[in-house]
Design a protein around this motif. Structure first.
Motif, PDB file in Angstrom:
ATOM      1  N   LEU A 148       0.826  -1.401  -0.013  1.00 51.92           N
ATOM      2  CA  LEU A 148       0.122   0.191  -0.230  1.00 51.92           C
ATOM      3  C   LEU A 148       1.368   1.274   0.168  1.00 51.92           C
ATOM      4  N   VAL A 149       0.686   2.141  -0.712  1.00 54.48           N
ATOM      5  CA  VAL A 149       1.594   3.004  -1.052  1.00 54.48           C
ATOM      6  C   VAL A 149       0.956   3.938  -0.392  1.00 54.48           C
ATOM      7  N   LEU A 150       1.574   4.845   0.449  1.00 59.80           N
ATOM      8  CA  LEU A 150       0.623   6.463   1.070  1.00 59.80           C
ATOM      9  C   LEU A 150       1.454   7.870   0.778  1.00 59.80           C
ATOM     10  N   PRO A 151       1.148   8.731  -0.349  1.00 56.37           N
ATOM     11  CA  PRO A 151       1.596   9.377  -0.008  1.00 56.37           C
ATOM     12  C   PRO A 151       1.511  10.289   1.130  1.00 56.37           C
ATOM     13  N   GLY A 152       2.812  11.829   1.130  1.00 52.15           N
ATOM     14  CA  GLY A 152       2.158  12.047   2.532  1.00 52.15           C
ATOM     15  C   GLY A 152       2.031  13.960   1.936  1.00 52.15           C
ATOM     16  N   PRO A 153       1.235  14.216   2.005  1.00 51.39           N
ATOM     17  CA  PRO A 153       1.251  15.416   1.339  1.00 51.39           C
ATOM     18  C   PRO A 153       0.748  16.510   2.827  1.00 51.39           C
TER      19      PRO A 153
ATOM     20  N   ALA B 287       6.912  16.385   9.280  1.00 55.39           N
ATOM     21  CA  ALA B 287       8.299  16.958   8.747  1.00 55.39           C
ATOM     22  C   ALA B 287       7.963  18.538   7.512  1.00 55.39           C
ATOM     23  N   GLY B 288       7.127  17.118   6.939  1.00 52.60           N
ATOM     24  CA  GLY B 288       6.944  18.380   5.707  1.00 52.60           C
ATOM     25  C   GLY B 288       5.292  18.646   6.213  1.00 52.60           C
ATOM     26  N   VAL B 289       4.606  18.879   7.415  1.00 54.79           N
ATOM     27  CA  VAL B 289       3.552  20.021   7.741  1.00 54.79           C
ATOM     28  C   VAL B 289       4.072  20.907   8.507  1.00 54.79           C
TER      29      VAL B 289
ATOM     30  N   LEU C 101       9.530   2.803   4.940  1.00 55.26           N
ATOM     31  CA  LEU C 101      10.415   4.774   4.555  1.00 55.26           C
ATOM     32  C   LEU C 101      10.846   4.223   3.152  1.00 55.26           C
ATOM     33  N   ALA C 102      10.319   4.962   2.346  1.00 54.91           N
ATOM     34  CA  ALA C 102      10.566   4.956   0.222  1.00 54.91           C
ATOM     35  C   ALA C 102      12.122   6.383   1.058  1.00 54.91           C
TER      36      ALA C 102
ATOM     37  N   GLY D 193      10.141  13.471   2.075  1.00 53.36           N
ATOM     38  CA  GLY D 193      10.656  12.999   1.204  1.00 53.36           C
ATOM     39  C   GLY D 193       9.832  14.124  -0.399  1.00 53.36           C
ATOM     40  N   LEU D 194       9.083  13.572  -0.502  1.00 55.40           N
ATOM     41  CA  LEU D 194       7.997  13.954  -1.585  1.00 55.40           C
ATOM     42  C   LEU D 194       7.532  15.167  -1.404  1.00 55.40           C
ATOM     43  N   GLN D 195       7.347  16.293  -0.464  1.00 54.62           N
ATOM     44  CA  GLN D 195       7.742  17.644   0.271  1.00 54.62           C
ATOM     45  C   GLN D 195       9.019  18.512  -0.330  1.00 54.62           C
TER      46      GLN D 195
END
Length: 238
Positions: A21-26, A48-50, A197-198, A221-223
């Motif tokens: 299950l891949v859960l992107p982090g908004p 951390a992204g928030v 963690l990717a 990472g995505l942020q």
């Protein structure tokens, strides 16, 4: 009608190796909508992204601002959202559960270190049990195991903590920062779903699934990638 938390739990069941299950982090409502529109069935906010989106260093976001931010994210999309709430901001378990439910999320990450220091695993397990008792089946609890990021490299220590947390009622465990070569050992020693963690330059999502991931998250990472892309656009404009 299936509730959001029931749907979220179901997404963790029956995963086969190589199909995590891949859960992107908004990190805000806009990024949440992008991920939901791309077809992801659920999302998991990174603290951390928030924090970065609110102008804070990781770990420095006031609780009220974090809960308000994750509430905006949850309101912006029609898919289940889980929230990284660090170590719970010192809130009593019942209040913590109430704040999460008021924010509209279906789950949370709770880490077992505070200000960079690993907590006593028995005490943390007791706290997880209290959170579970307060939440009942209304929240999916992902227990983060911080041994590897706090310099404890023996995988047996992570497995011991994971066992305590699962016994306390955690739905999933998250051995953050575990080296790739110990992932199969962790998978064989941990009962139930495992969050991995990717990381840039690390194994692919499929490979992480084959190494034992039930679900995959990205931390900030995505942020960070989005910020770098924006930096390049800003440089072009300048």
């Amino acid at each position: 009608m299936v509730s959001g938390v029931d749907l979220f739990r179901a997404l963790h069941r029956g995963r086969v190796p190589g199909d995590p299950l891949v859960l992107p982090g908004p990190w805000d409502a806009a990024s949440a909508r992008v991920f939901a529109e791309a077809g992801f069935p659920a999302l998991a906010t990174p603290s951390a992204g928030v924090a970065a989106s609110l102008g804070y260093e990781d770990g420095a976001t006031p609780a009220d601002e974090m809960f308000a931010a994750v509430a905006r994210i949850a309101r912006a999309v029609d898919v289940p959202v889980s929230a990284d709430i660090e170590d719970g901001y010192g809130l009593a378990p019942r209040e913590l559960v109430e704040r999460l439910l008021e924010a509209g999320v279906v789950g949370c990450n709770l880490e077992d270190s505070h200000r960079g220091v690993l907590q006593d695993p028995a005490r943390h397990a007791d706290r997880l049990a209290e959170v579970r008792a307060a939440a009942g089946d209304r929240l999916f609890v992902n227990a983060r195991v911080d041994t590897f990021v706090r310099g404890v490299t023996d995988p047996a220590r992570a497995i011991q903590r994971a066992a305590s947390y699962v016994a306390a009622g955690a739905d999933c465990v998250y051995p953050i920062g575990a080296p790739t070569d110990v992932l199969p050992l962790l998978r064989s020693g941990i009962q139930g779903p495992v969050n991995l963690l990717a990381r840039p330059g690390g194994p692919s999502l499929t490979a992480l699934g084959e190494l034992g991931a039930t679900r995959i998250t990205f931390g900030p990472g995505l942020q960070l990638r989005a910020t770098e892309a924006l930096r390049e656009i800003a440089a072009e404009l300048a």
